[in-house]
Design a protein around this motif. Structure first.
Motif, short mmCIF file in Angstrom:
data_model
loop_
_atom_site.label_atom_id
_atom_site.label_comp_id
_atom_site.label_asym_id
_atom_site.label_seq_id
_atom_site.Cartn_x
_atom_site.Cartn_y
_atom_site.Cartn_z
N LYS A 1 0.83 -1.19 0.00
CA LYS A 1 0.00 0.00 0.00
C LYS A 1 0.87 1.25 0.00
CE LYS A 1 -3.79 -2.25 2.50
NZ LYS A 1 -4.63 -2.22 3.72
N ILE A 2 0.40 2.27 -0.72
CA ILE A 2 1.15 3.50 -0.84
C ILE A 2 0.18 4.63 -1.14
CG2 ILE A 2 1.54 3.22 -3.32
CD1 ILE A 2 4.31 4.43 -2.94
N SER A 3 0.51 5.84 -0.73
CA SER A 3 -0.35 6.98 -1.03
C SER A 3 0.30 7.84 -2.10
CB SER A 3 -0.57 7.82 0.24
OG SER A 3 0.62 8.49 0.61
N PRO B 1 -4.75 10.59 -9.84
CA PRO B 1 -3.54 9.78 -9.93
C PRO B 1 -3.83 8.51 -10.76
CG PRO B 1 -3.96 10.46 -7.67
CD PRO B 1 -5.19 10.78 -8.45
N PRO B 2 -2.86 7.98 -11.46
CA PRO B 2 -1.44 8.32 -11.40
C PRO B 2 -0.99 9.30 -12.48
CG PRO B 2 -1.70 6.33 -12.67
CD PRO B 2 -3.09 6.74 -12.24
N LEU B 3 -1.87 9.65 -13.40
CA LEU B 3 -1.44 10.40 -14.58
C LEU B 3 -1.19 11.87 -14.30
CD1 LEU B 3 -3.76 8.69 -17.20
CD2 LEU B 3 -1.32 8.29 -16.80
N SER B 4 -2.20 12.57 -13.83
CA SER B 4 -2.03 14.01 -13.59
C SER B 4 -3.13 14.49 -12.66
CB SER B 4 -2.10 14.77 -14.91
OG SER B 4 -1.85 16.14 -14.72
N ALA C 1 0.78 17.02 -10.16
CA ALA C 1 1.71 15.91 -9.92
C ALA C 1 1.24 14.72 -10.75
CB ALA C 1 1.76 15.57 -8.44
N GLY C 2 2.04 13.64 -10.74
CA GLY C 2 1.69 12.45 -11.52
C GLY C 2 2.72 12.19 -12.60
N THR C 3 2.51 11.11 -13.34
CA THR C 3 3.48 10.74 -14.37
C THR C 3 3.62 11.81 -15.45
OG1 THR C 3 1.78 9.57 -15.65
CG2 THR C 3 3.04 8.28 -14.06
N GLU C 4 2.51 12.35 -15.92
CA GLU C 4 2.56 13.27 -17.06
C GLU C 4 3.26 14.60 -16.72
OE1 GLU C 4 1.03 11.40 -20.04
OE2 GLU C 4 1.83 10.38 -18.28
N PRO C 5 2.93 15.24 -15.61
CA PRO C 5 3.68 16.44 -15.25
C PRO C 5 5.16 16.17 -15.00
CG PRO C 5 1.60 16.39 -14.08
CD PRO C 5 1.78 15.03 -14.71
N ASN C 6 5.47 15.02 -14.38
CA ASN C 6 6.87 14.72 -14.09
C ASN C 6 7.66 14.51 -15.38
OD1 ASN C 6 8.38 12.78 -11.35
ND2 ASN C 6 9.29 14.21 -12.79
N ILE C 7 7.05 13.84 -16.36
CA ILE C 7 7.71 13.66 -17.65
C ILE C 7 7.94 15.02 -18.31
CG2 ILE C 7 7.41 12.82 -20.01
CD1 ILE C 7 8.19 10.60 -18.12
N GLY C 8 6.94 15.91 -18.24
CA GLY C 8 7.08 17.24 -18.81
C GLY C 8 8.20 18.02 -18.15
N SER C 9 8.31 17.89 -16.82
CA SER C 9 9.36 18.57 -16.08
C SER C 9 10.73 18.05 -16.47
CB SER C 9 9.14 18.37 -14.57
OG SER C 9 10.23 18.88 -13.82
N ALA D 1 -5.18 3.66 -14.63
CA ALA D 1 -6.01 3.88 -13.44
C ALA D 1 -6.04 2.65 -12.55
CB ALA D 1 -7.43 4.27 -13.86
N TYR D 2 -6.20 1.48 -13.15
CA TYR D 2 -6.24 0.25 -12.35
C TYR D 2 -4.88 -0.09 -11.75
CZ TYR D 2 -10.98 -0.89 -13.94
OH TYR D 2 -12.34 -0.88 -14.17
N ALA D 3 -3.81 0.22 -12.49
CA ALA D 3 -2.47 -0.05 -11.97
C ALA D 3 -2.21 0.76 -10.72
CB ALA D 3 -1.42 0.27 -13.04
N TRP D 4 -2.64 2.02 -10.74
CA TRP D 4 -2.43 2.85 -9.56
C TRP D 4 -3.27 2.35 -8.39
CZ3 TRP D 4 0.59 5.39 -6.78
CH2 TRP D 4 0.13 6.14 -5.69
N ALA D 5 -4.51 1.94 -8.66
CA ALA D 5 -5.37 1.41 -7.60
C ALA D 5 -4.72 0.19 -6.95
CB ALA D 5 -6.74 1.05 -8.15
#
Length: 332
Positions: A51-53, A94-97, A107-115, A251-255
């Protein structure tokens, strides 16, 4: 979805072309490398992580990529704001944006990739949260330099935009973490199962086609279950009323990563039976996409890219190389 009336009409972009760009890729549309089919390169089933937040997932920082900086200088590209890379991103879940509680930056994968792309280019990251329907005109009109917001590559979009791929668009089968089901990869694997799926979705079409195959073979088809919301579907899965859920993998992977209550047992390309990539997009021919591609391939090589996906439980959607304008989903 209608385009924002606040956006001006971009010269040379027809209404039909814009409609084609917007139509594919709803909030969690959500991509296998370009030439793949449903049977190709299927990731292995995985067990759920602890489990993780969302708040505990680290933001990955990058470094300047000299080769990309040099390519940017030679490209002739001029950023919207000097010294900055203005990146359009969404604000969903989460997890995308998403925008964390009490925060203003996504936050999320998409903003981090952009950064990471901005850092690689030696520019300051300047994220702008935009509505899904507004980004095509925003990119075309030069309001934003780049978009990293779970955008699927399509042949229609490639007529007006340049892309550099960085993730696969996948659909995932998920079951309870203690389920005896270990894999769902083909029609025979769903025979007799109760599976939650969204009505009118591409994933429903996959199951309907597989059910036709089962009926032709004289085997029991899957019993497709439809729920109005994810909470009800999750409850049905955990209570044992259904055997599996099938939908956008991200979505399911993050859940599964967040709760540890489910596990991945099968993957199907998001554009089944064809597949396309999730990619960063920019206005066609502006010179930016080549430097972006250089940064993405460096991120893949140095492990920063893998860190982002692993943090959000999207390892299964990773790619081994970034491609410029890979084959996309065909025009409908």
């Amino acid at each position: 979805m209608a385009l924002s009336k606040k956006q001006g009409v971009v010269v040379g972009v027809t209404a039909a072309a814009i409609a084609a760009i917007v139509a594919v890729g709803a909030v969690v549309a959500l991509n296998q490398p370009a030439a793949a089919t449903a049977a190709d390169s299927t990731p292995k089933p995985t067990k759920s992580a602890a489990k993780i937040s969302a708040d505990s997932v680290p933001w990955v920082e990058g470094d300047v990529v000299p080769k990309a900086v040099e390519a940017l200088k030679k490209s002739g590209f001029t950023p919207v704001e000097p010294g900055k890379l203005t990146v359009a991103v969404g604000a969903f879940v989460p997890p995308l944006s998403y925008v964390p509680d009490g925060k203003t930056l996504p936050a999320g994968t998409e903003p981090n990739i952009g950064s990471l792309i901005a850092q690689g280019l030696g520019l300051k990251y300047n994220p702008v949260v935009v509505a899904w329907a507004d980004w095509p005109l925003g990119i075309q009109s030069g309001k934003y330099d780049l978009i990293t917001s779970n955008v699927t590559v399509t042949e229609a979009r490639k007529e007006l935009l340049d892309f550099a791929s960085y993730r696969q668009d996948l659909l995932g089968f998920y079951v309870k973490s203690d389920s005896r089901i270990t894999k769902i990869e083909k029609a025979a694997d769903i025979s007799g199962l109760k599976i939650v799926v969204g009505s009118g979705t591409n994933q429903e079409q996959v199951l309907l086609k597989w059910n036709d195959e089962l009926k032709t073979a004289g085997k029991a088809p899957a019993d497709l279950q439809y729920y109005d919301d994810n909470a009800a579907a999750t409850l049905a899965l955990q209570s044992g009323r259904v055997d599996a859920v099938f939908g956008p993998n991200a979505a399911y992977a993050w859940a599964a990563r967040e709760t540890g209550a489910t596990k991945l047992v099968g993957i199907v390309p998001g554009g089944w039976p064809q597949a396309a990539a999730i990619a960063a997009g920019t206005a066609k021919g502006n010179g930016l996409i080549e430097p972006v591609n250089i940064v993405l391939n460096e991120l893949i090589a140095n492990g920063k890219y893998a860190q982002v996906l692993k943090g959000w439980g999207l390892d299964s959607e990773g790619v081994t190389t970034s491609e410029i304008n890979p084959p996309g989903l065909p025009k409908s």
